[in-house]
Design an enzyme around this catalytic site. Structure first.
Site, PDB file in Angstrom:
ATOM      1  N   THR A   1      10.821   1.034   3.377  1.00 43.82           N
ATOM      2  CA  THR A   1      11.526  -0.073   4.026  1.00 43.82           C
ATOM      3  C   THR A   1      12.325  -0.876   3.011  1.00 43.82           C
ATOM      4  O   THR A   1      13.317  -1.521   3.372  1.00 43.82           O
ATOM      5  CB  THR A   1      10.519  -0.975   4.762  1.00 43.82           C
ATOM      6  OG1 THR A   1       9.738  -0.155   5.635  1.00 43.82           O
ATOM      7  CG2 THR A   1      11.217  -2.045   5.574  1.00 43.82           C
TER       8      THR A   1
ATOM      9  N   TYR B   1      -0.296   7.035   0.363  1.00 40.95           N
ATOM     10  CA  TYR B   1       0.530   6.877   1.556  1.00 40.95           C
ATOM     11  C   TYR B   1       0.691   8.238   2.203  1.00 40.95           C
ATOM     12  O   TYR B   1       1.320   9.134   1.645  1.00 40.95           O
ATOM     13  CB  TYR B   1       1.884   6.300   1.164  1.00 40.95           C
ATOM     14  CG  TYR B   1       2.783   5.880   2.304  1.00 40.95           C
ATOM     15  CD1 TYR B   1       2.329   5.782   3.616  1.00 40.95           C
ATOM     16  CD2 TYR B   1       4.112   5.550   2.052  1.00 40.95           C
ATOM     17  CE1 TYR B   1       3.156   5.385   4.638  1.00 40.95           C
ATOM     18  CE2 TYR B   1       4.960   5.143   3.072  1.00 40.95           C
ATOM     19  CZ  TYR B   1       4.478   5.068   4.367  1.00 40.95           C
ATOM     20  OH  TYR B   1       5.307   4.674   5.379  1.00 40.95           O
TER      21      TYR B   1
ATOM     22  N   LYS C   1      -2.734   4.240   3.149  1.00 38.60           N
ATOM     23  CA  LYS C   1      -1.852   3.733   4.196  1.00 38.60           C
ATOM     24  C   LYS C   1      -1.535   4.926   5.086  1.00 38.60           C
ATOM     25  O   LYS C   1      -0.910   5.895   4.644  1.00 38.60           O
ATOM     26  CB  LYS C   1      -0.569   3.146   3.606  1.00 38.60           C
ATOM     27  CG  LYS C   1       0.423   2.673   4.667  1.00 38.60           C
ATOM     28  CD  LYS C   1       1.742   2.248   4.039  1.00 38.60           C
ATOM     29  CE  LYS C   1       2.771   1.866   5.109  1.00 38.60           C
ATOM     30  NZ  LYS C   1       4.104   1.564   4.536  1.00 38.60           N
TER      31      LYS C   1
ATOM     32  N   VAL D   1      -0.088  -2.486   6.748  1.00 38.79           N
ATOM     33  CA  VAL D   1       1.095  -2.629   5.897  1.00 38.79           C
ATOM     34  C   VAL D   1       2.271  -2.478   6.844  1.00 38.79           C
ATOM     35  O   VAL D   1       2.627  -1.381   7.269  1.00 38.79           O
ATOM     36  CB  VAL D   1       1.135  -1.589   4.768  1.00 38.79           C
ATOM     37  CG1 VAL D   1       2.376  -1.824   3.893  1.00 38.79           C
ATOM     38  CG2 VAL D   1      -0.132  -1.674   3.910  1.00 38.79           C
TER      39      VAL D   1
END
EC number: 4.3.3.7
Length: 298
Positions: A52, A140, A168, A208
């Site tokens: 992001t 992740y 995550k 998150v």
């Protein structure tokens, strides 16, 4: 009531956008102000240079500047995490080392994307970064973007390292995650805003989030309700925020829509993105505005 989950990385994380001036250069002052406002709204983890944050189109000196300046602005009020994403292991190592030098307090490491290595390659890639820094790590798992899954055996091997503490998860498979939490002892953080309630109800440590740019207070409220054992109250929060989740995330361009939301709220001076991302279309922004207005966020 059962004990709360361990939280090495806080509970309300924001995968923060990288503000740019209209000429495409990084707007450091806007980044500092945004990070502070997110913490004011309830975030206790700020992730810089994640997907992001347009990590693929920002370069290490820029990432280091952001880390130093945002850390200074936060003054210890939230943990600062750096994304370490690359399909070139040597490059990922340089990002990890450079991020630690710039003041990152934790790293987010994903499987390498596009080149689709074997599970041994995934393991060695991640461990190469882990072993060249001293920071705690959140893995992740986002196969929809990387093109490769982190399989159970690989995750179990990674979990043996004392500084790999969490995952995550953006796989969309909550049941799998619940089983992996039990099998590995790793903390789990939702990486999919639409599934935040489901993850938290299953014992995840936190989120998150991208949607938190516009409404971190709701995620803080949801986690408070879950911690208190009030799943009914948490479910109401999930129902209330669902239209905003759809408005920001349904098109798969969270970075783009988060910036548009922040611009509408007057929290970013520009919604500039770097190619290959482009600004949202007029209709998308209008729909987002309607949702923000309906939820009292403008």
């Amino acid at each position: 009531m059962s004990a709360l989950p361990s939280r090495s990385f806080g509970s309300v994380g924001v995968a923060m956008v990288t503000p740019f001036h209209t000429d495409g250069s990084i707007d450091v002052e806007a980044a500092q102000a945004l990070a502070v406002s997110l913490v004011d709204d309830g975030a206790d983890l700020i992730l810089l240079a994640g997907t992001t944050g347009e990590a693929p189109t920002t370069h290490l000196p820029e990432k280091q500047t952001l880390l130093r300046e945002v850390k200074d602005a936060l003054a210890g009020r939230a943990m600062l995490m750096a994304g370490v994403g690359s399909n070139d292991t040597a490059h990922a190592v340089r990002i990890g080392i450079g991020s630690q030098e710039a003041g990152a307090e934790a790293l987010l490491i994903n499987a390498p994307y596009y080149n689709r290595p074997s599970q041994e390659g995934v393991y060695q890639h991640i461990m190469s970064v882990v072993e060249t820094t001293d920071l705690p790590v959140m893995l992740y798992d986002i196969p929809g973007r990387t093109g490769v899954k982190i399989l159970d055996d690989t995750l179990s091997r990674l979990a043996e390292h004392p500084r790999i503490k969490a995952v995550k998860d953006a796989t969309g498979d909550v049941e799998q995650g619940f089983e992996r939490m039990e099998a590995t002892g790793l903390e789990y953080y939702s990486g999919d805003d639409g599934l935040n309630f489901a993850w938290l109800a299953h014992g995840a440590s936190g989120v998150v989030s991208v949607v938190a740019h516009a409404d971190a207070r709701s995620w803080r409220e949801m986690i408070t309700e879950v911690d208190a054992g009030d799943l009914g109250g948490a479910r109401k929060v999930a129902q209330r925020i669902r239209p905003l989740v759809r408005a920001i995330m349904s098109g798969g361009q969270g970075a783009v829509m988060a910036k548009e939301a922040l611009l509408l709220q007057g929290r970013l001076p520009e919604a500039t993105v770097r190619l290959p991302l482009v600004r949202a279309e007029v209709g998308e922004v209008a729909a987002l505005r309607e949702v923000l207005q309906a939820q009292g966020l403008l």
